[in-house]
Design an enzyme around this catalytic site. Structure first.
Site, mmCIF file in Angstrom:
data_model
loop_
_atom_site.group_PDB
_atom_site.id
_atom_site.type_symbol
_atom_site.label_atom_id
_atom_site.label_comp_id
_atom_site.label_asym_id
_atom_site.label_seq_id
_atom_site.Cartn_x
_atom_site.Cartn_y
_atom_site.Cartn_z
ATOM 1 N N CYS A 189 48.683 47.830 42.186
ATOM 2 C CA CYS A 189 48.218 48.581 41.017
ATOM 3 C C CYS A 189 47.842 50.015 41.357
ATOM 4 O O CYS A 189 47.485 50.789 40.490
ATOM 5 C CB CYS A 189 47.053 47.867 40.347
ATOM 6 S SG CYS A 189 45.498 48.036 41.237
ATOM 7 N N GLY B 109 14.102 39.590 45.775
ATOM 8 C CA GLY B 109 14.500 39.445 47.178
ATOM 9 C C GLY B 109 13.790 38.338 47.912
ATOM 10 O O GLY B 109 14.159 38.012 49.034
ATOM 11 N N CYS C 83 45.822 50.191 46.508
ATOM 12 C CA CYS C 83 46.352 48.842 46.303
ATOM 13 C C CYS C 83 47.875 48.916 46.130
ATOM 14 O O CYS C 83 48.385 49.737 45.367
ATOM 15 C CB CYS C 83 45.724 48.217 45.053
ATOM 16 S SG CYS C 83 46.523 46.679 44.525
ATOM 17 N N CYS D 299 44.417 44.567 45.858
ATOM 18 C CA CYS D 299 43.048 44.383 45.384
ATOM 19 C C CYS D 299 42.580 42.969 45.703
ATOM 20 O O CYS D 299 43.292 41.992 45.424
ATOM 21 C CB CYS D 299 42.973 44.547 43.863
ATOM 22 S SG CYS D 299 43.150 46.222 43.288
ATOM 23 N N CYS E 197 42.993 43.894 39.315
ATOM 24 C CA CYS E 197 44.348 44.333 39.641
ATOM 25 C C CYS E 197 45.293 44.051 38.461
ATOM 26 O O CYS E 197 46.061 44.913 38.031
ATOM 27 C CB CYS E 197 44.819 43.602 40.894
ATOM 28 S SG CYS E 197 46.296 44.314 41.651
#
Lengths: 262, 234, 312
Positions: free
Chosen positions: C254, C42, C251, C276, C282
């Site tokens: 899909c 980080g 979605c 998606c 997808c």
């Protein structure tokens, strides 16, 4: 007021000197400050009072001298030997600093509530509802209406900004507050209200205050003790009313006699 | 009766730096003592230094020479050399000052102004305010004014508020700076009674009182300040 | 065999460039920054960011990181906003095809290095994969504190109250934490980090991810990293806990649920659908026979591309 009740000073200042190159900022200043005591530093612009205030509040390292502070655990510590982290914690919990220009002491682009809550969040408060409640309480204490809590200080008048700055500083119950011309630049009527508010808060909370002002009326109303500075030196010090009513030094007499009588 | 206050060889002069360092002698060799329960009145024409002596005892003026000894509890404190915080302590606990002029503080009500010294000495707020109201009533300050800040009161009303503030707390030493000036007869009588009550409580008082009647009523002794006149040549 | 040797020997790429464009000294410098970043999860490691043959804002930071870790055997995937075929992704994929000649793919599972802008693939990543983020502004405190000297000090002293001031403002002004992307996180209990402008929907994926995450900011000259299996906590309040966006529909193509959806405008009569954001995910689902509620819509064939294996 319980100025004399504590035997131990809160702050001990030993021979603090600050040079700017060859020029003297302040020279060889020593004094003790006790819990609950309000000390005014007066003098004209350039007399070194702001330099001294900045040295005391660790915003400007002195060229020479030492400043000791009694931490909450009772131990006396040399401020300039504290680690940066310790000093920061001190500045945001046990100390306050009220700037003349409120914009220097506030975050102008976040709400009044967040301005007051910042110190709480900085020391780990993580409950939004409680932070907001405390912020609201403090806004009330400095006479800012609750419905302004989500407004930015940009929309506040000069007097309100200054009161917000005070609330932001006091929310962590500091023991020592530095003030640099807190009433400077405000209208007289606004000044009076602010002074009265400060006077009451200082007494109610038992704060120790070091206040820099060029306004002797402010010093008389707020302070127990006064230090007169000229050319970087403390030329006269003592009880506020004694120094103002029976000034000894030529410069102090000049200052006192220069006040306009209304 | 034990001595509460003792001035020993006290001298004072003012140096006026703005007038070319002119030295204005005020008093010298001031020597007197005040015992518990006694009221000593300083006499002499105006300009003789009565007020300066009172202000030196209160620490408002510096004392250049000699000692001003005050009994504070078990201690004897020399006001002439006391640290500021010792002086503030004395003012809270030991020495009271009643003047005719009220330094008003904006937005603080009359009863709060009066009660403040008593509350500062540790009395509860409720009891302090009760005592304040009874004193204001005795001094004939109309009840409708009690909750208002005294800034807008008449001169006489402000004066009586200030007298109430001066008399409310328990100071072993009380300084009276013309408390009855310009009061009407009825209120003068109230002040005289207040002084008598303080005497009965053993308070040592030093006063400046131009009002002959009041002076005769309350003074145990009168000290002529002209005898302390500083030698101008000194 | 070093990467350079490989590059010289294989010569499968355009010989005008060193392998993956950057010179080897620069790559070493960047790898050192990456190693330091991994060692201090980080923490923003400064590095001597180079001029790249593309404008700032196109992912110069991510490109330099990718170039520095890329080997001959790697298989590279480029995503922009979840999609493999938007301008940014196509350009950068072309860049590496030309300068490194490595194999590229659009399939998440096949890639060893995935460089991404603004999304994390829906499919779980593995330990042998590396995810490289393109970061515009790495400093999470920047919008609150403009001074770099001050923000560095704040990181050094773990002085992060200001982050909560921002969240407080969100709640005060919107009734909830309205930050939906670049949502600040605390990494390994120490450094507060900006996970780049990914939607906060992806924040839970950063936590305990099996793959190594590398973040590169070219213009700002910073690199930071999250090692595999590191705790990453999104900042919040006790009474306003961190929450991800939810979508009330699956979605359209899909039928996937619990994935990040993009809104697609279908016509100028208000027709729209949600699909998606991760186009590879997808397509893969559709190839496996999943059908969304709007898959039959004529518009769907224009926006969804063709499912895998369907051929063109």
């Amino acid at each position: 007021m319980s100025v004399y009740q504590s035997e131990d000073p809160l702050l001990q200042v030993h021979n603090v000197t600050r040079y700017y190159g060859d020029r003297i900022g302040c020279s060889d200043v020593s004094f003790d400050l006790w819990p609950g005591e309000v000390l005014a530093i007066v003098g004209e612009s350039g007399s070194g009072k702001t330099t001294l205030l900045n040295c005391l509040s660790t915003r400007l390292a002195p060229t020479a001298g030492a400043i000791e502070y009694r931490m909450r655990d009772g131990a006396m510590r040399n401020l300039y030997q504290l680690s940066e982290a310790e000093r920061r914690l001190l500045m945001r919990t046990d100390w306050g600093f009220v700037h003349q220009n409120a914009a220097d002491g506030l975050r102008m682009n976040v709400s009044a509530g967040a301005n007051v809550g910042e110190r709480l969040m900085a020391v780990g408060d993580r409950h939004y509802g409680k932070i907001r409640e405390k912020a609201d309480d403090w806004l009330g204490r400095v006479e800012i209406a609750s419905d302004r809590i989500d407004d930015d200080p940009r929309s506040f008048s000069g007097g309100m900004r200054q009161r917000l700055q005070i609330a932001r500083n006091l929310v962590t119950h500091p023991r020592l507050v530095f003030m640099d011309e807190p009433t400077g630049g405000l209208d007289v009527s606004v000044q009076a209200r602010l002074l009265d508010l400060l006077r009451r808060l200082v007494a109610d909370l038992g704060l120790s205050v070091i206040i820099v002002t060029h306004d002797l009326a402010v010093a008389r109303l707020l302070s127990h003790r006064i230090m007169v500075m000229r050319h970087g030196n403390v030329i006269e010090a003592g009880l506020t009313d004694q120094v103002l009513d029976d000034p000894r030094e030529p410069y102090t007499q000049l200052l006192v006699s220069s006040i306009l009588q209304v | 009766m034990p001595v509460r206050l003792y001035l020993n060889n006290v001298g004072k002069s003012f140096t006026m730096h703005l007038q070319g360092g002119m030295v204005i002698p005020v008093v010298s060799n001031v020597e007197f003592s005040v015992a518990s329960g006694e009221c000593v009145v300083l006499g002499g024409p105006s300009g003789a230094g009565k007020s300066s002596i009172l202000k030196m005892i209160y620490g408002n003026y510096r004392c250049d020479e000699g000692q001003i000894l005050v009994t504070a509890g078990d201690e004897i404190i020399n006001v002439a050399t006391a640290e500021p915080r010792q002086m503030l302590s004395l003012r809270d606990r030991t020495i009271g000052y009643v003047s005719q002029f009220l330094r008003t503080i904006p937005r603080v009500s009359a009863e709060d102004v009066v009660a403040e010294p008593l509350i500062a000495q540790g009395t509860s707020e409720t009891e302090g305010l009760e005592t304040a109201r009874s004193l204001l009533a005795r001094l004939n300050v109309p009840e409708r004014l009690w909750k208002l800040p005294p800034a807008t009161f008449s001169g006489g009303e402000q004066q009586r508020v200030n007298i109430a503030r001066g008399f409310i707390a328990h100071y072993p030493v009380l300084l009276l700076d013309e408390p009855t000036a310009s009061l009407d007869a009825a209120n003068r009588a109230v002040v005289i009674r207040l002084v008598e009550e303080k005497k009965a409580q053993g308070v040592a008082m030093v006063g400046i009182l131009h009002d002959q009647d009041v002076r005769d009523e309350i003074a145990n002794r009168i000290i002529d300040v002209t005898s302390f006149a500083a030698d101008a040549a000194a | 065999m070093t990467v350079m040797d490989q590059a010289l020997e294989t010569g499968t790429h355009d010989g005008a460039y060193n392998f993956a464009y950057l010179d080897e000294q620069t790559k070493r410098m960047i790898r050192r920054a990456i190693l330091k970043g991994i060692a201090i999860p980080g923490y923003q490691v400064p590095f001597a960011s180079r001029e790249m043959p593309m404008p700032y804002g196109w992912g110069t930071g991510g490109v330099q990181v990718t170039a520095s870790i890329l080997g001959q055997d790697d298989c590279l995937k480029m995503i922009d906003q979840g999609s493999d075929d938007t301008t940014n992704a196509v350009s950068l994929r072309g860049f590496f095809e030309k300068t490194a000649g490595v194999k590229t793919t659009t399939e998440t599972g096949e890639a060893t290095i995935i460089q991404t802008r603004h999304r994390i693939p829906e499919q779980d990543l593995r330990e042998d994969q590396i995810l490289v983020f393109q970061v515009p502004i790495p400093e999470p405190l920047r919008f609150l504190e403009p001074r770099e000297t001050e923000t560095r000090k704040m990181h050094a002293l773990e002085d992060y109250g200001l982050m909560h001031v921002k969240l407080y403002e969100d709640i005060a002004k919107n009734g909830h934490i309205a930050t939906t992307y670049a949502y600040p996180v605390k990494v390994n209990g120490r450094y507060v980090m900006d996970p780049s402008p990914t939607p906060k929907f992806d924040n839970p994926k950063i936590d305990q991810m099996a793959a190594l995450q590398l973040y590169g900011a070219g213009r700002e000259k910073r690199i930071y990293a999250i090692p595999p299996y590191t705790e990453v906590k999104s900042l919040d309040f006790e009474d306003y806990p961190f929450e991800v966006q939810t979508f009330d529909k699956p979605c359209g193509l899909c039928g996937a649920e619990n994935v990040y959806l993009d809104e697609v405008i279908l016509d100028d009569k208000g027709g729209r659908m949600f699909v998606c954001s991760d186009s590879d995910y997808c397509e893969d689902r559709r190839a496996k026979g999943h059908v969304g509620p709007m898959a039959a819509d004529p518009a769907a064939s224009q926006i969804g591309g063709s499912p895998k294996g369907a051929g063109e």
